[in-house]
Every structure is written in structure tokens, then in C-alpha cells.
Motif scaffolding. Structure first.
Motif, PDB file in Angstrom:
ATOM      1  N   PRO A 189       0.969  -1.101  -0.079  1.00 29.50           N
ATOM      2  CA  PRO A 189       0.543  -0.136  -0.090  1.00 29.50           C
ATOM      3  C   PRO A 189       0.851   1.283   0.312  1.00 29.50           C
ATOM      4  N   GLU A 190       0.400   2.859  -0.859  1.00 32.47           N
ATOM      5  CA  GLU A 190       0.427   3.285  -0.738  1.00 32.47           C
ATOM      6  C   GLU A 190       0.503   4.594   0.919  1.00 32.47           C
ATOM      7  N   ILE A 191       1.142   4.934   1.715  1.00 35.30           N
ATOM      8  CA  ILE A 191       0.044   6.303   1.951  1.00 35.30           C
ATOM      9  C   ILE A 191       0.600   7.334   1.717  1.00 35.30           C
ATOM     10  N   THR A 192      -0.999   7.966   1.262  1.00 35.64           N
ATOM     11  CA  THR A 192      -0.881   9.298   0.692  1.00 35.64           C
ATOM     12  C   THR A 192      -0.746  10.613   0.574  1.00 35.64           C
ATOM     13  N   GLY A 193      -0.860  10.543   1.927  1.00 33.25           N
ATOM     14  CA  GLY A 193      -0.692  12.073   2.614  1.00 33.25           C
ATOM     15  C   GLY A 193      -1.126  12.185   4.215  1.00 33.25           C
ATOM     16  N   ILE A 194      -0.567  12.685   5.124  1.00 31.84           N
ATOM     17  CA  ILE A 194      -0.252  12.941   6.731  1.00 31.84           C
ATOM     18  C   ILE A 194      -1.437  14.065   6.673  1.00 31.84           C
ATOM     19  N   SER A 195      -2.380  14.269   7.035  1.00 35.83           N
ATOM     20  CA  SER A 195      -3.089  15.153   7.755  1.00 35.83           C
ATOM     21  C   SER A 195      -2.984  16.552   8.470  1.00 35.83           C
ATOM     22  N   ARG A 196      -2.917  15.253   9.376  1.00 41.91           N
ATOM     23  CA  ARG A 196      -2.727  15.912  10.434  1.00 41.91           C
ATOM     24  C   ARG A 196      -1.545  14.613  11.240  1.00 41.91           C
ATOM     25  N   PRO A 197      -0.523  15.385  12.546  1.00 46.45           N
ATOM     26  CA  PRO A 197      -1.061  16.814  12.534  1.00 46.45           C
ATOM     27  C   PRO A 197       0.163  17.427  11.219  1.00 46.45           C
ATOM     28  N   GLY A 198       0.749  18.647  11.489  1.00 48.39           N
ATOM     29  CA  GLY A 198       0.724  19.074   9.889  1.00 48.39           C
ATOM     30  C   GLY A 198       2.389  19.373  10.566  1.00 48.39           C
ATOM     31  N   PRO A 199       3.486  19.579   9.400  1.00 52.38           N
ATOM     32  CA  PRO A 199       4.917  18.895   9.467  1.00 52.38           C
ATOM     33  C   PRO A 199       5.211  20.210  10.362  1.00 52.38           C
ATOM     34  N   SER A 200       6.391  20.387  11.405  1.00 53.75           N
ATOM     35  CA  SER A 200       6.942  20.281  12.483  1.00 53.75           C
ATOM     36  C   SER A 200       6.748  21.290  12.720  1.00 53.75           C
ATOM     37  N   GLN A 201       4.916  20.706  13.125  1.00 56.17           N
ATOM     38  CA  GLN A 201       3.547  21.358  14.290  1.00 56.17           C
ATOM     39  C   GLN A 201       4.190  21.202  15.619  1.00 56.17           C
ATOM     40  N   ILE A 202       3.947  22.194  16.257  1.00 57.45           N
ATOM     41  CA  ILE A 202       3.968  22.283  17.877  1.00 57.45           C
ATOM     42  C   ILE A 202       2.639  22.369  18.614  1.00 57.45           C
ATOM     43  N   VAL A 203       3.269  20.595  19.185  1.00 55.82           N
ATOM     44  CA  VAL A 203       2.133  20.300  20.108  1.00 55.82           C
ATOM     45  C   VAL A 203       2.171  19.827  21.520  1.00 55.82           C
ATOM     46  N   ASN A 204       0.895  19.695  22.194  1.00 61.06           N
ATOM     47  CA  ASN A 204       0.787  19.538  23.594  1.00 61.06           C
ATOM     48  C   ASN A 204      -0.187  18.298  24.225  1.00 61.06           C
ATOM     49  N   GLY A 205      -0.130  17.788  24.523  1.00 56.17           N
ATOM     50  CA  GLY A 205      -1.345  16.955  24.805  1.00 56.17           C
ATOM     51  C   GLY A 205      -1.574  15.702  23.895  1.00 56.17           C
ATOM     52  N   ARG A 206      -3.177  15.769  23.889  1.00 52.45           N
ATOM     53  CA  ARG A 206      -3.455  14.895  23.307  1.00 52.45           C
ATOM     54  C   ARG A 206      -3.902  15.495  21.453  1.00 52.45           C
ATOM     55  N   ILE A 207      -3.795  14.797  20.153  1.00 48.66           N
ATOM     56  CA  ILE A 207      -3.104  15.466  19.139  1.00 48.66           C
ATOM     57  C   ILE A 207      -4.201  14.293  18.388  1.00 48.66           C
ATOM     58  N   ASP A 208      -4.575  14.990  17.261  1.00 53.59           N
ATOM     59  CA  ASP A 208      -5.300  13.942  16.694  1.00 53.59           C
ATOM     60  C   ASP A 208      -4.296  13.230  15.125  1.00 53.59           C
ATOM     61  N   LEU A 209      -4.694  12.659  14.887  1.00 51.13           N
ATOM     62  CA  LEU A 209      -3.655  12.068  13.171  1.00 51.13           C
ATOM     63  C   LEU A 209      -4.850  11.718  12.344  1.00 51.13           C
ATOM     64  N   SER A 210      -3.672  12.058  11.189  1.00 54.14           N
ATOM     65  CA  SER A 210      -5.413  11.628  10.507  1.00 54.14           C
ATOM     66  C   SER A 210      -4.532  11.781   8.533  1.00 54.14           C
ATOM     67  N   GLY A 211      -5.132  10.837   7.693  1.00 51.77           N
ATOM     68  CA  GLY A 211      -4.331  11.319   6.684  1.00 51.77           C
ATOM     69  C   GLY A 211      -5.008  10.401   5.114  1.00 51.77           C
ATOM     70  N   GLN A 212      -4.740   9.622   4.250  1.00 46.84           N
ATOM     71  CA  GLN A 212      -4.906   8.668   3.770  1.00 46.84           C
ATOM     72  C   GLN A 212      -4.126   7.996   2.937  1.00 46.84           C
ATOM     73  N   ALA A 213      -4.209   6.520   2.776  1.00 50.28           N
ATOM     74  CA  ALA A 213      -3.562   5.379   1.525  1.00 50.28           C
ATOM     75  C   ALA A 213      -4.452   4.873   0.747  1.00 50.28           C
ATOM     76  N   THR A 214      -3.411   4.475  -0.352  1.00 48.52           N
ATOM     77  CA  THR A 214      -4.400   4.192  -1.148  1.00 48.52           C
ATOM     78  C   THR A 214      -3.228   2.040  -1.327  1.00 48.52           C
ATOM     79  N   ASP A 215      -4.271   1.299  -2.368  1.00 42.11           N
ATOM     80  CA  ASP A 215      -3.480  -0.013  -2.464  1.00 42.11           C
ATOM     81  C   ASP A 215      -3.888  -0.625  -3.572  1.00 42.11           C
ATOM     82  N   GLY A 216      -3.655  -0.973  -4.027  1.00 46.77           N
ATOM     83  CA  GLY A 216      -4.197  -2.028  -5.693  1.00 46.77           C
ATOM     84  C   GLY A 216      -5.510  -2.766  -5.307  1.00 46.77           C
TER      85      GLY A 216
END
Length: 181
Positions: free
Chosen positions: A68-95
Motif C-alpha cells: 500500500p501507499e500512504i498518500t498523505g498525512i493531514s494532521r498534525p502538520g509538518p513540524s507542528q508544535i503540539v502538547n497533550g492529546r493530538i489528532d492524527l489523520s491521513g490517506q492511503a491507497t492500495d491496488g
């Protein structure tokens, strides 16, 4: 049984050879190498007996050679400074069929490098956490990643997609140099 033949994707019939009068037989089909197109291969097996009675069996096999391929990581953003509980999200594909997506957050080393823990498709270790969803995946709210136990510093988010044939993405390719704490 006087003969057995096999045909792939409606192509020409090919004789199958055997050493025991067709009581048992095998046929070797060469699967394309990784990096080639994935496919569903339909095949038919035809058996003919001495009275010329014919039986045909239709089957198909899925050839899934690519991870499969991870086509995007939406959250958190690159080099985003975070603290506490954070949301993760993104997209993936597979043939063919994506079964699961996992993540791991690991520290970056003093030289700025980082490396994901080993991923075992037979049973991912406790270092890997299952995300909700597959093609669109996430962990949010109480299921989000909690940074409270991490020391301040730079961390890398690794994401691995696992398909129905145990092909998986290289976690060191599908990483995002975030979050920062």
C-alpha cells in the motif's frame, strides 16, 4: 481421467502433465515481480475422461505484489508544535485491498535522524497502534495520540499500511517529521 487442461484469462488451453494418470497434478504459474501491475487472474481447469465426458471448474486468484501507499498525512502538520492529546489523520491507497493502517511516534536522534521499529505484518508489536479506518485513517479525541508522557523535543510520526496479502509500506518512507513537543 484422460486429460487435464488449464486456461488463463480465456487464453489457449494448456495441457497439464502428471505422473499418476491425473489423480494428482500441479501447474506452476509465475507471479509478476513486485513493482508490476496487480491483477485478478481468472483460470479454468478442464478434465476429460475416457468416455469424453468433460468437467470444467472456474476459479480466480488475486495477484497483489505491491505494498500500500500512504498518500498523505493531514494532521498534525509538518513540524507542528503540539502538547497533550493530538489528532492524527491521513490517506492511503492500495491496488487491491487495504486491511489496516498503524502508526508509531518515535524520537529524532541528536543528528536529526530517526528510525521506525520493526513492523511485523503477522502481528505488529506494541510499538505500533492501529488507526481507525483504512483509505482515510485517523485517531482523534480520546483515541488521539497523547504527548503528555513525552519529553520536549522533535519526534517522527511513522505510518504503515497493511494489505490483505501482508504487503506493507516501509515505515521509514512514510514518515512525517512531526510532531514537535
Amino acid at each position: 481421467v484422460s486429460s487435464v487442461q488449464i486456461s488463463f484469462n480465456g487464453g489457449a488451453w494448456q495441457d497439464v502433465t502428471t505422473s499418476d494418470d491425473y489423480a494428482n497434478w500441479t501447474y506452476t504459474y509465475t507471479v509478476p515481480a513486485a513493482g508490476t501491475a496487480e491483477a485478478v487472474v481468472a483460470y479454468q481447469v478442464k478434465a476429460l475422461d475416457n468416455a469424453l465426458a468433460e468437467t470444467t471448474l472456474d476459479r480466480q486468484v488475486v495477484i497483489d505484489v505491491n505494498p500500500p501507499e500512504i498518500t498523505g498525512i493531514s494532521r498534525p502538520g509538518p513540524s507542528q508544535i503540539v502538547n497533550g492529546r493530538i489528532d492524527l489523520s491521513g490517506q492511503a491507497t492500495d491496488g487491491y485491498k487495504l486491511n489496516a493502517v498503524y502508526y508509531h511516534v518515535g524520537p529524532e536522534y541528536v543528528d536529526g535522524s530517526s528510525e521506525a521499529p520493526v513492523f511485523d505484518p503477522a502481528g505488529p508489536s506494541a510499538d505500533w497502534t492501529l488507526l481507525s479506518g483504512t483509505y482515510a485513517w485517523s485517531a482523534s479525541g480520546v483515541d488521539g495520540f497523547d504527548t503528555a508522557d513525552l519529553a520536549d523535543g522533535d519526534y517522527t510520526l511513522y505510518v504503515v499500511g497493511l494489505d490483505s496479502r501482508d504487503n506493507y509500506t516501509d515505515p521509514n518512507i512514510n514518515s512525517d517529521p512531526s510532531p514537535r513537543r
